[in-house]
Scaffold this active site. Structure first.
Site, PDB file in Angstrom:
ATOM      1  N   THR A 227       0.821  -1.221   0.000  1.00 44.97           N
ATOM      2  CA  THR A 227       0.000   0.000   0.000  1.00 44.97           C
ATOM      3  C   THR A 227       0.849   1.262   0.000  1.00 44.97           C
ATOM      4  O   THR A 227       0.587   2.209  -0.761  1.00 44.97           O
ATOM      5  CB  THR A 227      -0.932  -0.003   1.220  1.00 44.97           C
ATOM      6  N   VAL A 228       1.872   1.306   0.856  1.00 49.17           N
ATOM      7  CA  VAL A 228       2.692   2.517   0.965  1.00 49.17           C
ATOM      8  C   VAL A 228       3.492   2.740  -0.307  1.00 49.17           C
ATOM      9  O   VAL A 228       3.526   3.854  -0.855  1.00 49.17           O
ATOM     10  CB  VAL A 228       3.619   2.430   2.195  1.00 49.17           C
TER      11      VAL A 228
ATOM     12  N   LYS B 110       9.293   1.490  11.199  1.00 53.15           N
ATOM     13  CA  LYS B 110       9.552   1.859  12.596  1.00 53.15           C
ATOM     14  C   LYS B 110      10.199   0.727  13.383  1.00 53.15           C
ATOM     15  O   LYS B 110      11.044   0.965  14.250  1.00 53.15           O
ATOM     16  CB  LYS B 110       8.285   2.339  13.294  1.00 53.15           C
TER      17      LYS B 110
ATOM     18  N   VAL C 108       6.810   7.285  11.771  1.00 52.78           N
ATOM     19  CA  VAL C 108       6.039   7.671  12.959  1.00 52.78           C
ATOM     20  C   VAL C 108       4.883   8.567  12.544  1.00 52.78           C
ATOM     21  O   VAL C 108       5.076   9.612  11.927  1.00 52.78           O
ATOM     22  CB  VAL C 108       6.923   8.412  13.989  1.00 52.78           C
TER      23      VAL C 108
ATOM     24  N   ILE D 226       1.693  12.936   9.515  1.00 48.71           N
ATOM     25  CA  ILE D 226       2.035  14.022  10.434  1.00 48.71           C
ATOM     26  C   ILE D 226       3.556  14.214  10.407  1.00 48.71           C
ATOM     27  O   ILE D 226       4.295  13.257  10.609  1.00 48.71           O
ATOM     28  CB  ILE D 226       1.595  13.693  11.876  1.00 48.71           C
TER      29      ILE D 226
ATOM     30  N   GLU E  76      -5.117  -5.812  11.238  1.00 48.24           N
ATOM     31  CA  GLU E  76      -4.575  -6.947  10.493  1.00 48.24           C
ATOM     32  C   GLU E  76      -5.259  -8.247  10.923  1.00 48.24           C
ATOM     33  O   GLU E  76      -5.888  -8.321  11.980  1.00 48.24           O
ATOM     34  CB  GLU E  76      -3.064  -7.056  10.764  1.00 48.24           C
TER      35      GLU E  76
ATOM     36  N   LYS F  44       7.375   3.317  17.758  1.00 49.47           N
ATOM     37  CA  LYS F  44       7.330   4.740  17.418  1.00 49.47           C
ATOM     38  C   LYS F  44       7.776   5.615  18.589  1.00 49.47           C
ATOM     39  O   LYS F  44       8.471   6.614  18.399  1.00 49.47           O
ATOM     40  CB  LYS F  44       5.918   5.114  16.973  1.00 49.47           C
TER      41      LYS F  44
ATOM     42  N   GLY G  11      -1.973   4.555   6.210  1.00 51.28           N
ATOM     43  CA  GLY G  11      -2.642   4.593   4.909  1.00 51.28           C
ATOM     44  C   GLY G  11      -1.677   4.979   3.812  1.00 51.28           C
ATOM     45  O   GLY G  11      -0.660   5.642   4.042  1.00 51.28           O
TER      46      GLY G  11
END
Length: 430
Positions: A14-15, A107, A134, A138, A192, A207, A304
Site C-alpha cells: 500500500t505505501v 519503525k 512515525v 504528520i 490486520e 514509534k 494509509g
C-alpha cells in the site's frame, strides 16, 4: 532542470504504491520543490504477476530486494518491506554500505537497529530518512528533530496507533466490547488478520522509542519501553471513565525525570476536555513540550497509502535538495546514553475498578489495604446495591507510586470478596 533523482522501491504494498502514484500525480510540484524530477526506475517485490494498482512497465525489476543496492543507476532506495529483520534489514544495510541514501517507513527496523544503521549512514555520508515511520502523514520527525532543535524537550507523547484509537473510539461511541469491535475493524481493514502488533502496543512502542531518541538526544532504546496493550479495556471501564469525566486512550509517553528517561505505552484516562481526548477514529496525535516553545500538538492520519507516501516523498525532496541531518538529530558520538527508568518508579494518579461481592465489610477491607500501602483516595464510585452479587466499585487515587499500587492490587485480588482481576488504568493530564 537537472537530471531526475533515480529511486528504487522495495516492497510494492500500500505505501509503496502510494509513493509511485504520488510521484506521478504531483510530478510538477515535486520537481519544483526538489529542484529536479524524482523518478522511480527500479522496484522489487515477490510476485511479478500481482496487480498492485500501479504501472510497473519499463521499470527494472529485482526479485531479490538486496540487489537494488547494487544497481549503479539508483541513487536512493525506498524500503517499504517492513519488519525489524530479514530482507528489510539486509536491504537497508546493503544500500547504506553502497553509499546510497535510504528512505524507510519501517519503525520496527529503526527502533531495534537504528543506532547501528545511523553509524553506517554517518560513515558513508548518506541520508537515512524516516519521516513516514512515525504517525504517517504528520511531520512529527521533522517537528521534534528540526523544528524544536533549540529546545530542551521535557516530554513527548501521543496517540501513535490508529487501530487502537479506532477500537477505543468505537467502543465508547457504540458501547460495544473489545472483541466485537476488533472483529469489525479486521473486516474493514483497520486491523490486520493478526492484530497483536497493534493491540498489544508493540507498534506504538516502536514509534515512541524513535521519538524519545530524537527528543532527548539519546541512543534509540526499544528494550527500555514499558508496553501494555488494550485487550483488557472493557466497555464498562470506558463508560465509567466517561462518568468520571475521562476518556481512555492508548498513549505513548516519554518524559525526562529526575534520574533518567521514562518511556511507556499503555491505556490512559485523559480528561475529556483535553485536546488529545478529542482525537478519535484512526487519527494519530503527537504532543511535545519544550522549555522555550511550550506545548505543541500535531494531529492527522497516522497510516494509509496517501499520508504515509506523503511523508516518504517529503524525505525524497529533502535528499534531492541535499538537505539531511544526522539520523538522531546529532552525530552518534554526541548522543547521551541517559539511564532508562523502570515502570515501578512511575508516580501518578490511578483508576482502579474492582468487582466485589456486595456484602458488609468489603470496602473496609479494600481501603485497609490501600492505607497499608500509603495510597490516598481521590474518589470512590459504587452504582446500586445487589446484596450477595458482584458489583463494580471504582476508586481513583491521588498521586502515588506504581510499585505501591501493584502491591496493593495483589493483596486486594486475594480477598475472598473480589471475584475477578482488578482493572488498573493510569490517569494522565496530557
Amino acid at each position: 532542470m537537472s537530471r531526475p533523482v533515480s529511486v528504487a522501491v522495495a516492497g510494492l504494498g500500500t505505501v509503496a504504491a502510494g509513493v509511485v502514484n504520488l510521484l506521478r500525480a504531483n510530478a510538477d510540484i515535486i520537481a519544483a520543490r526538489a529542484g529536479r524530477p524524482i523518478a522511480v526506475t527500479a522496484v522489487s517485490a515477490r510476485d511479478r504477476t500481482r496487480d498492485r494498482g500501479v504501472p510497473v512497465a519499463g521499470l527494472r525489476w529485482y526479485d531479490d530486494p538486496v540487489a537494488l543496492a547494487a544497481d549503479p543507476q539508483v541513487e536512493v532506495v525506498v524500503e517499504c518491506i517492513g519488519g525489524s529483520d530479514g530482507p528489510a534489514k539486509a536491504l537497508v544495510e546493503a544500500a547504506l554500505a553502497a553509499g546510497k541514501h535510504v528512505v524507510t517507513a519501517n519503525k520496527a527496523l529503526l527502533a531495534v537497529h537504528g543506532a547501528a544503521l545511523a553509524t553506517t549512514a554517518e560513515a558513508k555520508g548518506v541520508a537515512l530518512a524516516f519521516e513516514a515511520a512515525v504517525a504517517g502523514g504528520i511531520p512529527a520527525i521533522k517537528a521534534v528533530r528540526e523544528g524544536l532543535a533549540a529546545n530542551r524537550i521535557s516530554r513527548v507523547a501521543g496517540i501513535l496507533n490508529g487501530t487502537c484509537n479506532y477500537i477505543l473510539t468505537t467502543m465508547r461511541e457504540q458501547k460495544r466490547e473489545f472483541a466485537e469491535v476488533l472483529a469489525e475493524a479486521q473486516k474493514l481493514g483497520y486491523a490486520e488478520a493478526d492484530p497483536s502488533f497493534d493491540i498489544d502496543g508493540i507498534d506504538a512502542a516502536h514509534k515512541l522509542a524513535i521519538l524519545a531518541a530524537l527528543a532527548f538526544g539519546r541512543p534509540v532504546d526499544f528494550g527500555a519501553v514499558h508496553v501494555e496493550g488494550i485487550r483488557e479495556v472493557s466497555a464498562l471501564d470506558i463508560a465509567l471513565a466517561e462518568e468520571l469525566g475521562y476518556r481512555i486512550k492508548l498513549l505513548g509517553i516519554a518524559r525526562r525525570e529526575e534520574g533518567g528517561i521514562s518511556t511507556r505505552v499503555h491505556p490512559c484516562m485523559v480528561p475529556v476536555g483535553a485536546p488529545i481526548a478529542r482525537v478519535d477514529g484512526v487519527f494519530n496525535a503527537v504532543v511535545a513540550e519544550g522549555d522555550f516553545v511550550g506545548r505543541i500538538m500535531m494531529e492527522g492520519r497516522g497510516a494509509g497509502g496517501g499520508p504515509t507516501a506523503s511523508a516518504v516523498v517529503a524525505d525524497l525532496i529533502d535528499i534531492a535538495r541535499g538537505r539531511f541531518t544526522p539520523v538522531w538529530g546529532a552525530e552518534s558520538g554526541a548522543l547521551k546514553p541517559e539511564p532508562s527508568l523502570p515502570m515501578d518508579r512511575h508516580t501518578g494518579a490511578y483508576y482502579l475498578r474492582l468487582m466485589v461481592v456486595d456484602r458488609p465489610g468489603v470496602i473496609a477491607d479494600v481501603t485497609g489495604v490501600l492505607r497499608d500501602n500509603a495510597i490516598s483516595l481521590e474518589s470512590m464510585l459504587q452504582r446500586g446495591r445487589a446484596p450477595g452479587e458482584a458489583v463494580p466499585v471504582v476508586l481513583t487515587t491521588h498521586e502515588t507510586s506504581e510499585a505501591s499500587v501493584r502491591a496493593a492490587l495483589a493483596r486486594i485480588a486475594a480477598l475472598d470478596a473480589v471475584v475477578e482481576k482488578p482493572a488498573l488504568i493510569r490517569i494522565e493530564a496530557l
